[in-house]
Enzyme design. Structure first.
Site, PDB file in Angstrom:
ATOM      1  N   ARG A   1      49.593   0.374  66.310  1.00  0.00           N
ATOM      2  CA  ARG A   1      49.034   1.690  65.973  1.00  0.00           C
ATOM      3  C   ARG A   1      48.432   1.725  64.571  1.00  0.00           C
ATOM      4  O   ARG A   1      47.647   2.614  64.262  1.00  0.00           O
ATOM      5  CB  ARG A   1      50.093   2.773  66.150  1.00  0.00           C
ATOM      6  CG  ARG A   1      49.519   4.058  66.730  1.00  0.00           C
ATOM      7  CD  ARG A   1      50.513   5.192  66.895  1.00  0.00           C
ATOM      8  NE  ARG A   1      51.654   4.880  67.709  1.00  0.00           N
ATOM      9  CZ  ARG A   1      52.895   4.699  67.240  1.00  0.00           C
ATOM     10  NH1 ARG A   1      53.144   4.782  65.951  1.00  0.00           N
ATOM     11  NH2 ARG A   1      53.886   4.428  68.055  1.00  0.00           N
TER      12      ARG A   1
ATOM     13  N   TYR B   1      27.442  21.127  66.037  1.00  0.00           N
ATOM     14  CA  TYR B   1      27.612  20.494  67.350  1.00  0.00           C
ATOM     15  C   TYR B   1      28.529  21.388  68.195  1.00  0.00           C
ATOM     16  O   TYR B   1      29.571  21.828  67.706  1.00  0.00           O
ATOM     17  CB  TYR B   1      28.249  19.129  67.095  1.00  0.00           C
ATOM     18  CG  TYR B   1      28.523  18.276  68.287  1.00  0.00           C
ATOM     19  CD1 TYR B   1      27.501  17.857  69.128  1.00  0.00           C
ATOM     20  CD2 TYR B   1      29.821  17.835  68.550  1.00  0.00           C
ATOM     21  CE1 TYR B   1      27.769  17.033  70.201  1.00  0.00           C
ATOM     22  CE2 TYR B   1      30.096  17.006  69.620  1.00  0.00           C
ATOM     23  CZ  TYR B   1      29.067  16.614  70.443  1.00  0.00           C
ATOM     24  OH  TYR B   1      29.331  15.800  71.505  1.00  0.00           O
TER      25      TYR B   1
ATOM     26  N   ASP C   1      29.885  16.874  58.986  1.00  0.00           N
ATOM     27  CA  ASP C   1      29.585  16.029  60.135  1.00  0.00           C
ATOM     28  C   ASP C   1      28.252  15.360  59.822  1.00  0.00           C
ATOM     29  O   ASP C   1      27.197  15.961  59.934  1.00  0.00           O
ATOM     30  CB  ASP C   1      29.509  16.879  61.411  1.00  0.00           C
ATOM     31  CG  ASP C   1      29.247  16.016  62.653  1.00  0.00           C
ATOM     32  OD1 ASP C   1      28.693  14.914  62.506  1.00  0.00           O
ATOM     33  OD2 ASP C   1      29.594  16.473  63.761  1.00  0.00           O
TER      34      ASP C   1
ATOM     35  N   LYS D   1      27.281   7.270  68.078  1.00  0.00           N
ATOM     36  CA  LYS D   1      25.834   7.399  67.976  1.00  0.00           C
ATOM     37  C   LYS D   1      25.242   6.180  67.257  1.00  0.00           C
ATOM     38  O   LYS D   1      25.092   5.139  67.845  1.00  0.00           O
ATOM     39  CB  LYS D   1      25.485   8.713  67.267  1.00  0.00           C
ATOM     40  CG  LYS D   1      26.226   9.933  67.863  1.00  0.00           C
ATOM     41  CD  LYS D   1      25.763  10.280  69.259  1.00  0.00           C
ATOM     42  CE  LYS D   1      26.684  11.233  70.005  1.00  0.00           C
ATOM     43  NZ  LYS D   1      26.984  12.483  69.363  1.00  0.00           N
TER      44      LYS D   1
HETATM   45  C1  LIG Z   1      28.069  13.317  69.567  1.00  0.00           C
HETATM   46  C2  LIG Z   1      28.426  14.069  68.359  1.00  0.00           C
HETATM   47  C3  LIG Z   1      29.758  14.268  68.010  1.00  0.00           C
HETATM   48  C4  LIG Z   1      30.897  13.838  68.893  1.00  0.00           C
HETATM   49  O1  LIG Z   1      31.005  12.488  69.102  1.00  0.00           O
HETATM   50  P1  LIG Z   1      31.737  11.925  70.411  1.00  0.00           P
HETATM   51  O2  LIG Z   1      31.995  10.512  70.051  1.00  0.00           O
HETATM   52  O3  LIG Z   1      30.780  12.105  71.542  1.00  0.00           O
HETATM   53  O4  LIG Z   1      32.993  12.698  70.600  1.00  0.00           O
HETATM   54  C5  LIG Z   1      30.026  14.952  66.850  1.00  0.00           C
HETATM   55  N1  LIG Z   1      29.042  15.422  66.084  1.00  0.00           N
HETATM   56  C6  LIG Z   1      27.755  15.249  66.378  1.00  0.00           C
HETATM   57  C7  LIG Z   1      26.717  15.796  65.463  1.00  0.00           C
HETATM   58  C8  LIG Z   1      27.397  14.580  67.534  1.00  0.00           C
HETATM   59  O5  LIG Z   1      26.114  14.437  67.849  1.00  0.00           O
END
Ligand SMILES: *Cc1c(COP(=O)(O)O)cnc(C)c1O
Length: 408
Positions: free
Chosen positions: A66, A120, A192, A217
């Site tokens: 972990r 988001y 974010d 992403k």
């Molecule tokens: C896709 C995304 C997330 C979430 O990511 P996941 O790995 O799909 O949970 C968070 N913030 C933004 C801006 C995103 O485009």
């Protein structure tokens, strides 16, 4: 020569760091990449060493699965090296898990969290769901209305969640100013930073307290893994790490190895996608069917001046809205695209398109903006992810799909 020593990378450019960070000799052995260490159990020499194990809760120390093993440590160290001002990076099993992990670290019952209205959508939903259930009050704000944002702070405001450009509608707010206001009010600013990544916006250097990314992403970059990260200075990093351990957040070594593979080409992919996206955005802006291109990297587009002032780079993600037309026209355009996949997510090597109707995802901002601009007439939008294909082919594809939009 061991380039991987994080110290020897100080002062190196971001592309050099992207290639070398995290590649410690003790983790890679004689090969280029750290092997995939699949491990729950870590074995000890004897019972005395076993008893020592749990005491040293430090990065890079074996204990138990972990707390990770070299594959995950290498990824976390590389991401830290790419974020000036970061003491460490915590990995989470998805981007949403990173947002939840951060919120559950810095908030407690009775606190207020300010969430940017163009966040988001799962972040917005987390405010109304998870956080509300835990006695935390979300308040949504328009990030372009600085006075309104400032007025929302109260004694109980503990954190703000920022995102720029805004999800789907791509508004570009003044991140350094909003972060400074939060700090002056005694609140923690969280960004974010999935769109720009640390290469395009060095968040901690610009005054943000905690920066997170959906590694799903750009860092993954190949649409084949899910992961998230959060990076911060020493105090907050220690808290994030402790909470992630309490929540049992781990990522698999296989996915960490994939993320490392994606990371090594991050700089060149982002540059190429940005250049292609700009070409396509410029082309779209001249089209009679298009009311407005929502791409802060494009001169003249909304938010361009702020982007140019604060950001070093961009990416292939932007939106545009049609001048008039119906939802069916817009959907026919998307269905007619041949080189663009239709699907959620973005940041992979391939181009994607989705319909956007942000009105359903806003509490205080209006869509379309009612400022008398061309946009006031526009309703139906499209979000494009520009991948690594030849931009001329993507433009030709969009051009033929625009014919389908016109055939009402
Ligand atoms: C896709 C995304 C997330 C979430 O990511 P996941 O790995 O799909 O949970 C968070 N913030 C933004 C801006 C995103 O485009």
């Amino acid at each position: 020569m061991i380039l991987s020593d994080t110290k020897s990378l100080e002062g190196a450019g971001p592309a050099t760091k992207v290639v070398n960070a995290g590649r410690r000799k003790e983790w890679t052995g004689p090969v280029v990449n750290p092997p995939v260490w699949r491990a729950s159990t870590h074995l000890y020499e004897n019972t005395a060493a076993l008893a020592e194990g749990p005491r040293h809760n430090e990065d890079g120390r074996f204990f138990y699965g972990r707390r990770g093993a070299p594959t995950q440590w290498a990824l976390a160290e590389a991401l830290t090296a790419l974020e000036p001002g970061a003491a460490g990076t915590v990995l989470y099993p998805s981007g949403v898990a990173a947002i939840a992990g951060v919120m559950l670290t810095i908030l407690k019952p009775g606190d207020v969290v300010l969430i940017t209205d163009n966040a988001y959508d799962p972040s917005r939903a987390m405010g109304k769901g998870l956080l509300t259930d835990f006695g935390i009050e979300p308040r949504y704000f328009d990030p372009l209305d600085v006075a309104g944002y400032e007025a929302l702070f109260c004694e109980r405001t503990r954190a703000v969640l920022l995102e720029a450009p805004g999800s789907l509608s791509m508004e570009m707010c003044d991140l350094p100013l909003l972060a400074k206001i939060a700090r002056d009010k005694g609140a923690i600013s969280v960004l974010d930073n999935t769109w720009a990544s640390s290469l395009g916006f060095p968040a901690l250097e610009r005054g943000i307290d905690i920066t997170l990314m959906a590694l799903t992403k750009h860092v993954g970059g190949h649409s084949d893994l899910m992961m998230g990260s959060a990076s911060a200075g020493a105090d907050l990093y220690a808290k994030l790490r402790a909470r992630a351990q309490q929540l049992g957040n781990v990522v698999s070594p296989d996915d960490a190895a994939l993320a490392l593979r994606g990371l090594r080409t991050l700089d060149v992919r982002l540059r190429q996608e940005t250049a292609s996206a700009l070409k396509i955005a410029e082309w779209l802006a001249q089209r009679p069917e298009v009311a407005q291109v929502l791409c802060p990297m494009l001169p003249g587009a909304p938010g361009h001046d702020v982007w140019k002032r604060d950001f070093i780079g961009g990416c292939g993600l932007f939106s545009f809205v049609f001048k008039g037309g119906t939802m069916a026209d817009r959907n026919r355009f998307i269905d007619a695209l041949g080189l663009f996949g239709i699907g959620y997510s973005w940041g992979g090597f391939e181009s994607l398109a989705i319909p956007i109707d942000p009105a359903g995802y806003r509490s205080v901002m209006t869509w379309p903006p009612v400022d008398g601009s061309d946009l006031a007439e526009a309703r139906h939008g499209v979000r494009l992810t520009i991948g690594l294909e030849d931009p001329a082919d993507l433009i030709a594809d969009i051009e033929q799909a625009l014919t389908a939009w016109q055939q009402a």
